[in-house]
Write an enzyme that holds these catalytic residues in place. Structure first.
Site, PDB file in Angstrom:
ATOM      1  N   TRP A 131       0.862  -1.190   0.000  1.00  0.00           N
ATOM      2  CA  TRP A 131       0.000   0.000   0.000  1.00  0.00           C
ATOM      3  C   TRP A 131       0.899   1.241   0.000  1.00  0.00           C
ATOM      4  CZ3 TRP A 131      -2.046   2.755   4.804  1.00  0.00           C
ATOM      5  CH2 TRP A 131      -3.035   3.688   4.470  1.00  0.00           C
ATOM      6  N   ASP A 212      -0.831  -5.558   9.400  1.00  0.00           N
ATOM      7  CA  ASP A 212      -1.824  -4.566   8.979  1.00  0.00           C
ATOM      8  C   ASP A 212      -3.073  -5.325   8.542  1.00  0.00           C
ATOM      9  OD1 ASP A 212      -3.215  -2.391   8.157  1.00  0.00           O
ATOM     10  OD2 ASP A 212      -1.898  -1.855   6.485  1.00  0.00           O
ATOM     11  N   LYS A 247     -13.391  -0.444   5.944  1.00  0.00           N
ATOM     12  CA  LYS A 247     -14.003  -1.237   4.866  1.00  0.00           C
ATOM     13  C   LYS A 247     -15.073  -2.189   5.394  1.00  0.00           C
ATOM     14  CE  LYS A 247     -10.336   0.543   3.202  1.00  0.00           C
ATOM     15  NZ  LYS A 247      -9.702   1.121   2.058  1.00  0.00           N
TER      16      LYS A 247
HETATM   17  C1  LIG Z   1      -3.461  -2.018   3.535  1.00  0.00           C
HETATM   18  C2  LIG Z   1      -4.148  -0.863   4.160  1.00  0.00           C
HETATM   19  N1  LIG Z   1      -3.803  -0.491   5.389  1.00  0.00           N
HETATM   20  C3  LIG Z   1      -4.381   0.549   6.018  1.00  0.00           C
HETATM   21  C4  LIG Z   1      -5.359   1.272   5.386  1.00  0.00           C
HETATM   22  C5  LIG Z   1      -5.919   2.466   6.128  1.00  0.00           C
HETATM   23  O1  LIG Z   1      -7.226   2.426   6.413  1.00  0.00           O
HETATM   24  P1  LIG Z   1      -7.965   3.661   7.129  1.00  0.00           P
HETATM   25  O2  LIG Z   1      -8.775   4.303   6.068  1.00  0.00           O
HETATM   26  O3  LIG Z   1      -8.779   3.001   8.190  1.00  0.00           O
HETATM   27  O4  LIG Z   1      -6.948   4.562   7.697  1.00  0.00           O
HETATM   28  C6  LIG Z   1      -5.764   0.939   4.092  1.00  0.00           C
HETATM   29  C7  LIG Z   1      -6.785   1.732   3.403  1.00  0.00           C
HETATM   30  O5  LIG Z   1      -6.883   1.815   2.232  1.00  0.00           O
HETATM   31  C8  LIG Z   1      -5.137  -0.159   3.471  1.00  0.00           C
HETATM   32  O6  LIG Z   1      -5.471  -0.540   2.237  1.00  0.00           O
END
Ligand SMILES: Cc1ncc(COP(=O)(O)O)c(C=O)c1O
Length: 397
Positions: A131, A212, A247
């Site tokens: 990411w 994560d 999500k």
């Molecule tokens: C792999 C990953 N980690 C963390 C997040 C962060 O999510 P949040 O929107 O809750 O900060 C995302 C969001 O797209 C993600 O894809």
């Protein structure tokens, strides 16, 4: 002072939506940002969330600050999701503690600050690719970032040999960031047997796992997706898990997440929690209440929880049906290439294999917006946009 400030480039993912919004074509399609859409193309408030909000509105008596680490009931509910109802890590006061954070991103940044400033960590390993925000978050906290092999463009699957080779170079005290499931951006996850090997290898190297977990329930199921966390937890005295409820509860703008720490003893756990609270205090002070209250309300009420589990299943099934429809649609639009790997990937994203040039043409000629790496948000596909999408993709292949 501000005259010398250079203009920053737009965010690599959120910036695409800015361009999408400016596009005036009625046929445009946005498959860039990771947001779930239903069959009508809307990002709905889940009915279980609406019901929880109704109850909260009726019962809320104060907008007073939350504790720095959030409500204990929230932390307990998060640990139950992660480790399972029967785990000794669920009850408070033991070897695990949870901080309610502003989103999964807040949890990652809290982990990064704590590890760098309180635990002496210096280097973090992350998958290639990962990411986009991972590197930026850990660099901002002062980490040196190393990459481990992960994805094979040739097989469209996990390059497990390369992964093990890189992880074999991890040094004691290095942090290793792992995606619990639904790897972003590839959609490729290790098997349960491979997770066991990864856990053994990392334990041998003296690494600290940081997991994560942003898509629990979007892979195979809520429990099945936690298998990776449970395998690592069984092997390691110390680990960290970042949860995001953006999500699986659809709480994107409520910024609802958590950081859970497991330590070797209850004493080390409470000392670590006390330091995590210092890190939170100087950053966002205390967490935003509303999203956390929704999550606790749903997870602690048997009927609401059952309803939410059904809604997660529905989202997961819709994404899978779009994967299958996309593969079939590409074949029907005339491609000879085999895209069946897209049906096997997990989570919201598909690493399509489209090149930067093809991504650029999709945008310029067809108003279809995807990330430069070729990552498509499958959850943005609908029966309504599928035929046009497949025709455009086949045109640029
Ligand atoms: C792999 C990953 N980690 C963390 C997040 C962060 O999510 P949040 O929107 O809750 O900060 C995302 C969001 O797209 C993600 O894809």
């Amino acid at each position: 002072m501000f005259e010398s400030v250079a203009l920053a480039p737009p965010d690599p993912i959120l910036g695409i939506t800015e361009s999408f919004n400016k596009d005036e074509r009625g046929t445009k399609i946005n498959l860039s940002v990771g947001v779930y859409k239903d069959a009508s193309g809307a990002t709905p408030v889940l009915p279980s969330v609406k019901e929880a909000e109704k109850r909260l509105l009726a019962s809320e008596k104060s907008k007073g600050y939350k504790p720095i680490d959030g409500d204990p009931a929230y932390g307990k509910a998060v640990r139950e999701l992660l480790f399972g109802k029967q785990s000794p890590l669920v009850a408070p006061g033991g070897r695990a503690a949870t901080c309610h954070t502003p989103g999964g991103t807040g949890g990652l940044r809290l982990a990064a600050d704590f590890l760098a400033t309180k635990a002496g960590a210096k280097r973090i390993w992350m998958s290639d690719p990962t990411w986009e925000n991972h590197q930026a978050i850990f660099r901002a906290a002062g980490f040196e970032v190393e990459k481990y092999g992960y994805y094979s463009a040739a097989s469209h699957g996990l390059d497990f040999t390369a992964m093990k080779e890189s992880l074999g170079q991890v040094k004691a005290g290095d942090v290793v960031l792992l995606h619990a499931c639904c790897h972003n951006p590839t959609g490729v996850d290790p098997t349960v047997a491979q997770w066991r090997e990864i856990a053994d290898l990392l334990a041998l190297r003296g690494a600290l796992p940081l997991v994560d977990f942003a898509y629990q329930g979007f892979g195979v199921g809520l429990e099945e997706d936690a298998e990776s966390v449970r395998i690592l937890e069984a092997k390691f005295d110390e680990l960290l898990v970042c949860s995001s409820f953006s999500k699986n509860f659809g709480l994107y703008n409520e910024r609802t997440g958590a950081l859970t720490i497991k330590a070797g003893s209850p004493e080390a756990c409470s000392a670590s929690l006390s330091q995590l609270k210092i890190c939170a205090r100087v950053n966002y002070s205390n967490p935003p209440a509303h999203g956390g209250a929704i999550v606790s309300t749903i997870l602690t009420d048997a009927d609401l929880r059952k309803q939410w589990e059904g809604e997660v299943t529905e989202m997961r099934a819709r994404i899978q049906s779009m994967r299958d429809a996309f593969v079939a649609g590409l074949a029907a639009a005339g491609t000879k290439q085999d895209f069946s790997f897209i049906s096997k990937q997990k989570g919201m994203f598909s690493f399509s294999g489209l090149s930067k040039d093809q991504v650029e043409r999709l945008k310029a000629e067809f108003g279809i917006y995807i990330v430069g790496s070729g990552r498509l948000n499958v959850a943005g596909m609908t029966q309504g946009n599928m035929a046009a999408l497949c025709k455009a993709v086949v045109a640029v292949l």
